[in-house]
Write a protein that holds these residues in place. Structure first.
Motif, PDB file in Angstrom:
ATOM      1  N   HIS A 111      34.958  49.170  -3.211  1.00 20.02           N
ATOM      2  CA  HIS A 111      34.766  47.988  -4.067  1.00 20.02           C
ATOM      3  C   HIS A 111      35.441  46.730  -3.524  1.00 20.02           C
ATOM      4  O   HIS A 111      35.001  45.617  -3.816  1.00 20.02           O
ATOM      5  CB  HIS A 111      35.246  48.270  -5.497  1.00 20.02           C
ATOM      6  CG  HIS A 111      36.725  48.458  -5.602  1.00 20.02           C
ATOM      7  ND1 HIS A 111      37.585  47.424  -5.825  1.00 20.02           N
ATOM      8  CD2 HIS A 111      37.487  49.569  -5.494  1.00 20.02           C
ATOM      9  CE1 HIS A 111      38.818  47.880  -5.863  1.00 20.02           C
ATOM     10  NE2 HIS A 111      38.784  49.185  -5.663  1.00 20.02           N
ATOM     11  N   ASP A 112      36.463  46.873  -2.707  1.00 22.49           N
ATOM     12  CA  ASP A 112      37.127  45.696  -2.153  1.00 22.49           C
ATOM     13  C   ASP A 112      36.507  45.229  -0.828  1.00 22.49           C
ATOM     14  O   ASP A 112      36.976  44.281  -0.220  1.00 22.49           O
ATOM     15  CB  ASP A 112      38.622  45.956  -1.976  1.00 22.49           C
ATOM     16  CG  ASP A 112      38.933  47.125  -1.055  1.00 22.49           C
ATOM     17  OD1 ASP A 112      37.989  47.877  -0.685  1.00 22.49           O
ATOM     18  OD2 ASP A 112      40.111  47.302  -0.694  1.00 22.49           O
ATOM     19  N   GLN A 121      27.139  40.350 -12.232  1.00 23.49           N
ATOM     20  CA  GLN A 121      28.091  41.109 -13.044  1.00 23.49           C
ATOM     21  C   GLN A 121      27.704  41.062 -14.525  1.00 23.49           C
ATOM     22  O   GLN A 121      27.776  42.073 -15.232  1.00 23.49           O
ATOM     23  CB  GLN A 121      29.506  40.572 -12.835  1.00 23.49           C
ATOM     24  CG  GLN A 121      30.039  40.859 -11.436  1.00 23.49           C
ATOM     25  CD  GLN A 121      31.393  40.230 -11.205  1.00 23.49           C
ATOM     26  OE1 GLN A 121      32.275  40.291 -12.050  1.00 23.49           O
ATOM     27  NE2 GLN A 121      31.563  39.623 -10.038  1.00 23.49           N
ATOM     28  N   THR A 128      24.762  47.936 -19.026  1.00 23.63           N
ATOM     29  CA  THR A 128      25.729  48.877 -19.593  1.00 23.63           C
ATOM     30  C   THR A 128      25.558  48.977 -21.105  1.00 23.63           C
ATOM     31  O   THR A 128      25.588  50.069 -21.673  1.00 23.63           O
ATOM     32  CB  THR A 128      27.163  48.442 -19.243  1.00 23.63           C
ATOM     33  OG1 THR A 128      27.283  48.344 -17.829  1.00 23.63           O
ATOM     34  CG2 THR A 128      28.190  49.420 -19.770  1.00 23.63           C
ATOM     35  N   LYS A 146      33.384  48.958 -20.391  1.00 20.69           N
ATOM     36  CA  LYS A 146      33.132  47.967 -19.350  1.00 20.69           C
ATOM     37  C   LYS A 146      32.840  48.681 -18.036  1.00 20.69           C
ATOM     38  O   LYS A 146      33.491  49.664 -17.694  1.00 20.69           O
ATOM     39  CB  LYS A 146      34.305  47.008 -19.193  1.00 20.69           C
ATOM     40  CG  LYS A 146      35.592  47.647 -18.717  1.00 20.69           C
ATOM     41  CD  LYS A 146      36.679  46.590 -18.582  1.00 20.69           C
ATOM     42  CE  LYS A 146      37.998  47.187 -18.221  1.00 20.69           C
ATOM     43  NZ  LYS A 146      38.134  47.693 -16.896  1.00 20.69           N
ATOM     44  N   PRO A 147      31.845  48.194 -17.318  1.00 16.52           N
ATOM     45  CA  PRO A 147      31.555  48.796 -16.017  1.00 16.52           C
ATOM     46  C   PRO A 147      32.580  48.333 -14.985  1.00 16.52           C
ATOM     47  O   PRO A 147      33.059  47.208 -15.040  1.00 16.52           O
ATOM     48  CB  PRO A 147      30.163  48.258 -15.680  1.00 16.52           C
ATOM     49  CG  PRO A 147      30.094  46.946 -16.398  1.00 16.52           C
ATOM     50  CD  PRO A 147      30.929  47.107 -17.639  1.00 16.52           C
ATOM     51  N   GLU A 148      32.938  49.229 -14.086  1.00 15.07           N
ATOM     52  CA  GLU A 148      33.853  48.878 -12.998  1.00 15.07           C
ATOM     53  C   GLU A 148      33.132  49.106 -11.685  1.00 15.07           C
ATOM     54  O   GLU A 148      32.619  50.193 -11.441  1.00 15.07           O
ATOM     55  CB  GLU A 148      35.116  49.748 -13.053  1.00 15.07           C
ATOM     56  CG  GLU A 148      36.001  49.442 -14.223  1.00 15.07           C
ATOM     57  CD  GLU A 148      37.291  50.259 -14.219  1.00 15.07           C
ATOM     58  OE1 GLU A 148      37.570  50.936 -13.207  1.00 15.07           O
ATOM     59  OE2 GLU A 148      38.003  50.221 -15.228  1.00 15.07           O
ATOM     60  N   LEU A 149      33.105  48.074 -10.860  1.00 13.38           N
ATOM     61  CA  LEU A 149      32.506  48.183  -9.538  1.00 13.38           C
ATOM     62  C   LEU A 149      33.283  49.226  -8.748  1.00 13.38           C
ATOM     63  O   LEU A 149      34.511  49.164  -8.653  1.00 13.38           O
ATOM     64  CB  LEU A 149      32.588  46.822  -8.847  1.00 13.38           C
ATOM     65  CG  LEU A 149      31.723  46.590  -7.629  1.00 13.38           C
ATOM     66  CD1 LEU A 149      30.252  46.782  -7.952  1.00 13.38           C
ATOM     67  CD2 LEU A 149      31.964  45.191  -7.089  1.00 13.38           C
ATOM     68  N   TYR A 150      32.582  50.216  -8.201  1.00 12.86           N
ATOM     69  CA  TYR A 150      33.281  51.315  -7.536  1.00 12.86           C
ATOM     70  C   TYR A 150      32.907  51.432  -6.065  1.00 12.86           C
ATOM     71  O   TYR A 150      33.760  51.361  -5.196  1.00 12.86           O
ATOM     72  CB  TYR A 150      33.002  52.628  -8.274  1.00 12.86           C
ATOM     73  CG  TYR A 150      33.712  53.803  -7.673  1.00 12.86           C
ATOM     74  CD1 TYR A 150      35.103  53.872  -7.667  1.00 12.86           C
ATOM     75  CD2 TYR A 150      33.007  54.836  -7.091  1.00 12.86           C
ATOM     76  CE1 TYR A 150      35.771  54.946  -7.090  1.00 12.86           C
ATOM     77  CE2 TYR A 150      33.656  55.919  -6.511  1.00 12.86           C
ATOM     78  CZ  TYR A 150      35.029  55.969  -6.521  1.00 12.86           C
ATOM     79  OH  TYR A 150      35.677  57.023  -5.946  1.00 12.86           O
ATOM     80  N   ALA A 170      38.220  56.953 -12.785  1.00 14.57           N
ATOM     81  CA  ALA A 170      39.185  56.060 -13.422  1.00 14.57           C
ATOM     82  C   ALA A 170      39.524  56.636 -14.791  1.00 14.57           C
ATOM     83  O   ALA A 170      38.718  57.361 -15.380  1.00 14.57           O
ATOM     84  CB  ALA A 170      38.600  54.653 -13.572  1.00 14.57           C
ATOM     85  N   MET A 173      36.981  57.297 -17.790  1.00 16.08           N
ATOM     86  CA  MET A 173      35.600  57.299 -17.315  1.00 16.08           C
ATOM     87  C   MET A 173      34.834  58.438 -17.974  1.00 16.08           C
ATOM     88  O   MET A 173      35.303  59.553 -18.049  1.00 16.08           O
ATOM     89  CB  MET A 173      35.560  57.470 -15.797  1.00 16.08           C
ATOM     90  CG  MET A 173      34.165  57.539 -15.239  1.00 16.08           C
ATOM     91  SD  MET A 173      34.194  57.824 -13.461  1.00 16.08           S
ATOM     92  CE  MET A 173      32.511  58.318 -13.195  1.00 16.08           C
TER      93      MET A 173
END
Length: 198
Positions: A111-112, A121, A128, A146-150, A170, A173
């Motif tokens: 994700h980074d 987003q 979602t 909330k969705p988290e970019l993975y 996470a 999740m």
């Protein structure tokens, strides 16, 4: 079970053996009751939600190490740029993580290592909300989801991931939201199964 010392000769007397059998039967009954209770839970949702989206904002997918924006639908030369920035995707087996192309053969960015536009987003947040309604999650609980970019995955011709169960990535999740970015392709079938249903 009751904590009972087993004699050195390994032979239990009839009363102790009978007590063990009764305890095992009670545990079996308790397990069956729990399974029956879980099976009786009904929701209005389904275990999977699918939607084909025909209109969406441009994600403006940007590679972190070059700052370069990748155009979509994904042309071959941009796919090669993603591959150049990627690593072979590992998979988990128990507590270990390893790379084995016979189990999982795809490229991934963490994700980074990439970014998407704010408009994208917001679009994913909207997806979602639709997903949690389809899963049968009530509105109050859904407000905290909330969705988290993975990861960003790129599957080349012949790439695959053998059947597996996703693990919690996470805290809290409970689902995986998979978004396929627009690209010209054939194949790539995703098969989801739940309780023997596909």
């Amino acid at each position: 079970m009751t904590d009972t010392a087993i004699p050195q000769n390994g032979i239990l007397d009839a009363a102790t053996l009978a007590r063990y059998r009764n305890e095992e039967a009670a545990l079996g009954t308790a397990s069956e009751q729990l399974l029956n209770c879980l099976d009786s839970i009904s929701t209005e949702g389904t275990p999977t939600v699918f939607e084909r989206v025909t209109s969406h904002p441009n994600p403006y997918l940007t590679l972190a190490f070059t700052g370069e924006t990748v155009g979509l639908p994904l042309p071959k030369h941009n796919a090669q740029k993603i591959i150049a920035a990627s690593h072979q995707a590992p998979f988990g087996r128990g507590t270990e993580t390893s790379v084995d192309k016979a189990v999982r053969n795809t490229w991934e960015l963490n994700h980074d290592q990439f970014a998407v536009s704010e408009a994208w987003q917001k679009h994913v947040l909207n997806l979602t909300c639709k997903a949690y309604k389809g899963l049968g999650i009530d509105g109050v609980a859904g407000q905290n989801i909330k969705p988290e970019l993975y990861k960003l995955l790129l599957y080349e011709p012949g790439a695959m991931f053998k059947p597996h169960t996703d693990t919690e990535k996470a805290k809290g999740m409970f689902a995986a939201l998979v978004v396929s970015l627009p690209s010209i392709h054939t194949g790539g079938t995703v098969v989801l199964s739940h309780n023997g249903n596909r």
